[in-house]
Design a protein around this motif. Sequence first.
Motif, short mmCIF file in Angstrom:
data_model
loop_
_atom_site.label_atom_id
_atom_site.label_comp_id
_atom_site.label_asym_id
_atom_site.label_seq_id
_atom_site.Cartn_x
_atom_site.Cartn_y
_atom_site.Cartn_z
N ARG A 43 -15.32 24.25 55.41
CA ARG A 43 -16.32 23.19 55.42
C ARG A 43 -17.13 23.23 56.70
NH1 ARG A 43 -14.11 17.50 53.28
NH2 ARG A 43 -13.67 18.14 51.17
N PRO A 44 -18.40 22.92 56.58
CA PRO A 44 -19.18 22.83 57.82
C PRO A 44 -18.77 21.59 58.60
CG PRO A 44 -20.52 22.22 55.93
CD PRO A 44 -19.20 22.70 55.41
N GLU A 45 -18.97 21.64 59.89
CA GLU A 45 -18.63 20.49 60.73
C GLU A 45 -19.48 19.30 60.31
OE1 GLU A 45 -16.44 19.61 63.13
OE2 GLU A 45 -15.44 21.45 62.56
N ARG A 46 -18.85 18.15 60.26
CA ARG A 46 -19.53 16.92 59.85
C ARG A 46 -20.22 16.31 61.05
NH1 ARG A 46 -16.87 11.37 58.73
NH2 ARG A 46 -18.69 10.22 58.12
N THR A 47 -21.49 16.01 60.89
CA THR A 47 -22.22 15.30 61.93
C THR A 47 -22.46 13.89 61.43
OG1 THR A 47 -24.33 16.02 61.02
CG2 THR A 47 -23.35 17.39 62.73
N ASP A 48 -22.16 12.93 62.25
CA ASP A 48 -22.34 11.53 61.85
C ASP A 48 -23.82 11.21 61.80
OD1 ASP A 48 -19.67 11.04 61.59
OD2 ASP A 48 -19.41 10.47 63.68
N ALA A 49 -24.24 10.69 60.67
CA ALA A 49 -25.63 10.29 60.50
C ALA A 49 -25.85 8.95 61.18
CB ALA A 49 -25.97 10.19 59.03
N ALA A 50 -27.05 8.73 61.65
CA ALA A 50 -27.38 7.47 62.29
C ALA A 50 -27.48 6.38 61.24
CB ALA A 50 -28.69 7.60 63.04
N LEU A 51 -27.10 5.18 61.61
CA LEU A 51 -27.14 4.04 60.69
C LEU A 51 -28.52 3.42 60.69
CD1 LEU A 51 -23.77 2.37 61.61
CD2 LEU A 51 -24.29 3.64 59.56
N PRO A 52 -28.98 2.92 59.55
CA PRO A 52 -30.26 2.22 59.52
C PRO A 52 -30.14 0.88 60.25
CG PRO A 52 -29.31 2.42 57.31
CD PRO A 52 -28.40 3.09 58.25
N SER A 53 -31.28 0.32 60.61
CA SER A 53 -31.26 -0.96 61.31
C SER A 53 -30.70 -2.03 60.39
CB SER A 53 -32.68 -1.33 61.76
OG SER A 53 -33.51 -1.48 60.64
N GLY A 54 -29.93 -2.91 60.94
CA GLY A 54 -29.30 -3.98 60.16
C GLY A 54 -27.88 -3.65 59.74
N TRP A 55 -27.44 -2.43 59.92
CA TRP A 55 -26.09 -2.01 59.56
C TRP A 55 -25.28 -1.84 60.84
CZ3 TRP A 55 -24.37 -1.18 54.54
CH2 TRP A 55 -25.35 -1.27 53.56
N GLN A 56 -24.00 -2.08 60.74
CA GLN A 56 -23.13 -1.94 61.90
C GLN A 56 -21.93 -1.10 61.51
OE1 GLN A 56 -21.62 -5.63 63.33
NE2 GLN A 56 -20.48 -4.70 64.99
N ALA A 57 -21.62 -0.11 62.34
CA ALA A 57 -20.47 0.73 62.09
C ALA A 57 -19.21 0.02 62.57
CB ALA A 57 -20.63 2.06 62.82
N VAL A 58 -18.13 0.16 61.84
CA VAL A 58 -16.86 -0.43 62.23
C VAL A 58 -15.79 0.65 62.20
CG1 VAL A 58 -17.43 -2.74 61.40
CG2 VAL A 58 -16.36 -1.13 59.85
N GLY A 59 -14.76 0.45 62.94
CA GLY A 59 -13.65 1.39 62.94
C GLY A 59 -13.58 2.18 64.22
#
Length: 160
Positions: A25-41
């Motif tokens: 598998r290719p290395e996973r790059t985290d995509a940026a979140l759209p405005s109004g969304w919040q990443a958790v974890g």
Amino acid sequence: MASDPRDDEDAFRWEGDDSPTRPPRPERTDAALPSGWQAVGKGSGAAATEPAPADVVATVEGEPPASLGNVALVSLGLLGGIYLLYTVGWILAASRLSAATSFWLEPASVVPALFVAAAAPVLWFGGTFLLTRSAATWIRFAWLVVGVFLLVPWPFVIGL
């Protein structure tokens, strides 16, 4: 066997299913979140934000269209069946009424009126759906129930 962080999003993961024939598998790059969304974890503080497309912003900021539940769908089916029976009732009543009123009224005036009466339940059901698209579900049901009481094929019911 240690868990590979790249396989964390697989729907099914069985130990020992790593095949030597499967390409890596290719290395996973985290995509940026759209405005109004919040990443958790874990590691969510590093998530960047970027402007989101207009259709994503509309679903985030506004309310998404609510889907109907099972009870609402069954109720719509029952009401649709009632309107279908009303249409059949008006058609049967029209055949009886056209013969009964041919002595007193001109058939050219009776036939269009009976055609409109037979089409009225279908028009009411379709018109209610068209006009209450953006309204609350209870408003749609209220208008459909009003139509059930207004469009009863009385000539068929009383046996004319």
